[in-house]
Design a protein around this motif. Structure first.
Motif, PDB file in Angstrom:
ATOM      1  N   GLY A  36       0.774  -1.234   0.000  1.00 26.74           N
ATOM      2  CA  GLY A  36       0.000   0.000   0.000  1.00 26.74           C
ATOM      3  C   GLY A  36       0.803   1.281   0.000  1.00 26.74           C
ATOM      4  O   GLY A  36       0.246   2.370   0.205  1.00 26.74           O
ATOM      5  N   LYS A  37       2.111   1.212  -0.254  1.00 23.74           N
ATOM      6  CA  LYS A  37       2.952   2.401  -0.247  1.00 23.74           C
ATOM      7  C   LYS A  37       3.283   2.852  -1.671  1.00 23.74           C
ATOM      8  O   LYS A  37       3.226   2.071  -2.619  1.00 23.74           O
ATOM      9  N   LEU A  38       3.634   4.135  -1.804  1.00 29.38           N
ATOM     10  CA  LEU A  38       4.076   4.677  -3.088  1.00 29.38           C
ATOM     11  C   LEU A  38       5.587   4.883  -3.007  1.00 29.38           C
ATOM     12  O   LEU A  38       6.074   5.660  -2.182  1.00 29.38           O
ATOM     13  N   ILE A  39       6.303   4.173  -3.858  1.00 26.30           N
ATOM     14  CA  ILE A  39       7.767   4.189  -3.851  1.00 26.30           C
ATOM     15  C   ILE A  39       8.260   4.893  -5.108  1.00 26.30           C
ATOM     16  O   ILE A  39       7.817   4.577  -6.218  1.00 26.30           O
ATOM     17  N   GLY A  40       9.175   5.835  -4.954  1.00 27.96           N
ATOM     18  CA  GLY A  40       9.765   6.524  -6.089  1.00 27.96           C
ATOM     19  C   GLY A  40      11.130   5.958  -6.422  1.00 27.96           C
ATOM     20  O   GLY A  40      12.016   5.918  -5.558  1.00 27.96           O
ATOM     21  N   ARG A 184       0.585  15.112 -10.581  1.00 27.46           N
ATOM     22  CA  ARG A 184       1.260  14.330  -9.541  1.00 27.46           C
ATOM     23  C   ARG A 184       0.455  14.338  -8.246  1.00 27.46           C
ATOM     24  O   ARG A 184       0.440  13.350  -7.512  1.00 27.46           O
ATOM     25  N   GLU A 185      -0.252  15.443  -7.991  1.00 27.90           N
ATOM     26  CA  GLU A 185      -1.145  15.475  -6.829  1.00 27.90           C
ATOM     27  C   GLU A 185      -2.306  14.502  -7.017  1.00 27.90           C
ATOM     28  O   GLU A 185      -2.756  13.856  -6.060  1.00 27.90           O
ATOM     29  N   ILE A 211       5.626  13.187  -3.604  1.00 22.01           N
ATOM     30  CA  ILE A 211       4.498  12.246  -3.519  1.00 22.01           C
ATOM     31  C   ILE A 211       4.866  10.871  -2.977  1.00 22.01           C
ATOM     32  O   ILE A 211       3.982  10.075  -2.686  1.00 22.01           O
ATOM     33  N   SER A 212       6.158  10.579  -2.812  1.00 18.42           N
ATOM     34  CA  SER A 212       6.567   9.219  -2.429  1.00 18.42           C
ATOM     35  C   SER A 212       6.575   9.033  -0.918  1.00 18.42           C
ATOM     36  O   SER A 212       6.924   9.944  -0.166  1.00 18.42           O
ATOM     37  N   ASP A 213       6.214   7.815  -0.486  1.00 18.28           N
ATOM     38  CA  ASP A 213       6.408   7.432   0.909  1.00 18.28           C
ATOM     39  C   ASP A 213       7.874   7.140   1.167  1.00 18.28           C
ATOM     40  O   ASP A 213       8.400   7.437   2.241  1.00 18.28           O
TER      41      ASP A 213
END
Length: 367
Positions: A36-40, A184-185, A211-213
Motif C-alpha cells: 500500500g505504499k508509493l515508492i519513487g 502528480r497530486e 508524492i513518495s512514501d
C-alpha cells in the motif's frame, strides 16, 4: 500487495561484439516494498530505474535474483499473469478508440475464468474513469483531449484491471510544469484512495520527493540510498545523493579538516568535532547559510534573486566547485546585502562532509 526484490540483476550483452563488454543495468538490487505504499525510483538517465520497473512488470526477464508479490515468486511468470497495471511515459492510447473503449480494452481481452459480463466491464470502466475525474469524457477520442486528460485515461486503463501493483514509468514527462504539479497530486490522491502498492519512476527529484512514501536513489544500476524523502535529503549517504536531491542544488566546496575545524580557502568556517584531519568535499544546502556581519565565510556578491517570501543570494567563493553559490535567506535579512561581499555563519545540520576519494559521507557531531 508487498513486493520483494531479492538480489535483482539485469545484464545486457555488449553492442560491440569485439569488445564483449556486458552492460550491467541493475546490480544486486534488494528491497522490500511495503503493502500500500508509493515508492519513487529516482536517478539520472541510464541508472536502471526503468529496467527495474520492467523486470517487476514481467516485460524484461532478470539475469539474476528473484521477484515476489507477497509470498508468491513471480520471477518466471508472464507479464499478463502478474496482475500489474503499467502506465507508460507516452500514454500509448489507441487513437481510433474512444476514452471508454480505451479503458475497456484490457477487460475485453480477459479469457476463461477471468472473463467478465458486459455490464460488469462497463461498471468498472466508469468507476475507474470517475476515480481519475474523466467520467464526462468517455465518448471523446484521444485527439480531443489535453495531455493531462490523456494521462488520466492511461491511468484509468491501468486501474480498471484492479491490479495488485501499479507501475508508472515517468508518467509526467510529457506535461507542462503546471500540469505536472496538478497530475502528480492526482496520482497521490488516487494511490491513497485505492491503497494499491505503486512504484513511480522519475528523474525529477522534486516530483519523487513530493508524492513518495519512500525513495530509492540509483546510479549506474546500483542503489545509493533508500529512505523517506525528507530523511534522504537531510542525511545523504554520499556526495552523489546530496547533489542529486535539492532545488536549488547543494553548494559543493573543496575543503580541509584540521584540528576539528572545516577550512574553506584557508578560513575556518565551522567546528566539525570528531573528524580526522583530511581533505574533504563540503556540501552546504542553500538554506544552510545565515547572513551574519561577523560570519567567518565571506562570499563575493553577484546578484539577488527575489522569490517572494525568500530571496536567493547569488555569490561566488574561491573554494566552490559550483560556478555560483546560492543561499536562500529571509527577504528581510537580504536587505542588508548591498555591498560587494556578504558574510555568513553556517547551520551545522545543513553542512555535509564527504571523503575526497570515495565521496562517502564523513560524519561529525552536530551540537
Amino acid at each position: 500487495m508487498k513486493v520483494v526484490l531479492q538480489n535483482l540483476t539485469k545484464i545486457f550483452p555488449s553492442r560491440n561484439k569485439k569488445a564483449n563488454e556486458e552492460v550491467v543495468a541493475v546490480n544486486d538490487f534488494t528491497f522490500e516494498i511495503p503493502d500500500g505504499k508509493l515508492i519513487g525510483l529516482l536517478g539520472p538517465s541510464g541508472c536502471g530505474k526503468s529496467t527495474t520497473l520492467y523486470m517487476i512488470s514481467g516485460l524484461q526477464k532478470p539475469s539474476g535474483g528473484r521477484i515476489f508479490f507477497g509470498d508468491d515468486d513471480v520471477t518466471e511468470l508472464s507479464a499478463e499473469n502478474r496482475g500489474v497495471g503499467l502506465v507508460f511515459q507516452n500514454y500509448a492510447l489507441y487513437p481510433h478508440m474512444t476514452v471508454k473503449q480505451n479503458i475497456l480494452f484490457p477487460l475485453q481481452n480477459l479469457k476463461g475464468e477471468d472473463k467478465l459480463e458486459k455490464d460488469v466491464m462497463l461498471d468498472r470502466a466508469y468507476q475507474a474513469a470517475k476515480l481519475v475525474q474523466i467520467d464526462e469524457l468517455m465518448e471523446r477520442k484521444p485527439s480531443e483531449l489535453s495531455g493531462g486528460q490523456q494521462q488520466r485515461v492511461a491511468i484509468a486503463r491501468a486501474l480498471v484491471k484492479m491490479p495488485k501493483v501499479l507501475l508508472l514509468d515517468e508518467p509526467l514527462s510529457n506535461l507542462d510544469a503546471r500540469l505536472r504539479l496538478q497530475t502528480r497530486e492526482e496520482i497521490r490522491r488516487i494511490q491513497k484512495e485505492t491503497g494499491i502498492t505503486t512504484i513511480f519512476v522519475t528523474h525529477d527529484q522534486e516530483e519523487a520527493m513530493s508524492i513518495s512514501d519512500m525513495i530509492v536513489v540509483m546510479k549506474l544500476g546500483v542503489v545509493q540510498q533508500i529512505g523517506a524523502p525528507q530523511d534522504v535529503y537531510d542525511d545523504p549517504t554520499n556526495l552523489f545523493v546530496a547533489k542529486f536531491l535539492g532545488t536549488p542544488p547543494i553548494n559543493v566546496f573543496e575543503g580541509e579538516v584540521k584540528a576539528g575545524k572545516l577550512y574553506l580557502d584557508d578560513v575556518a568556517v565551522l567546528d566539525v568535532p570528531g573528524v580526522e584531519d583530511q581533505p574533504v568535499y563540503a556540501g552546504i544546502r542553500p538554506e544552510g547559510f545565515i547572513p551574519d556581519a561577523f560570519g567567518p565565510m565571506i562570499c563575493n556578491l553577484s546578484g539577488v534573486d527575489v522569490m517572494g517570501r525568500d530571496v536567493s543570494l547569488v555569490t561566488t567563493h574561491p573554494a566552490s566547485l559550483n560556478p555560483v553559490v546560492r543561499s536562500i535567506v529571509d527577504a528581510d535579512a537580504a536587505k542588508n546585502a548591498t555591498g560587494l561581499t556578504v558574510s555568513y555563519s553556517l547551520k551545522p545540520h545543513k553542512v555535509f562532509l564527504f571523503n575526497k576519494e570515495t565521496e562517502a559521507r564523513v560524519y561529525f557531531e552536530v551540537k
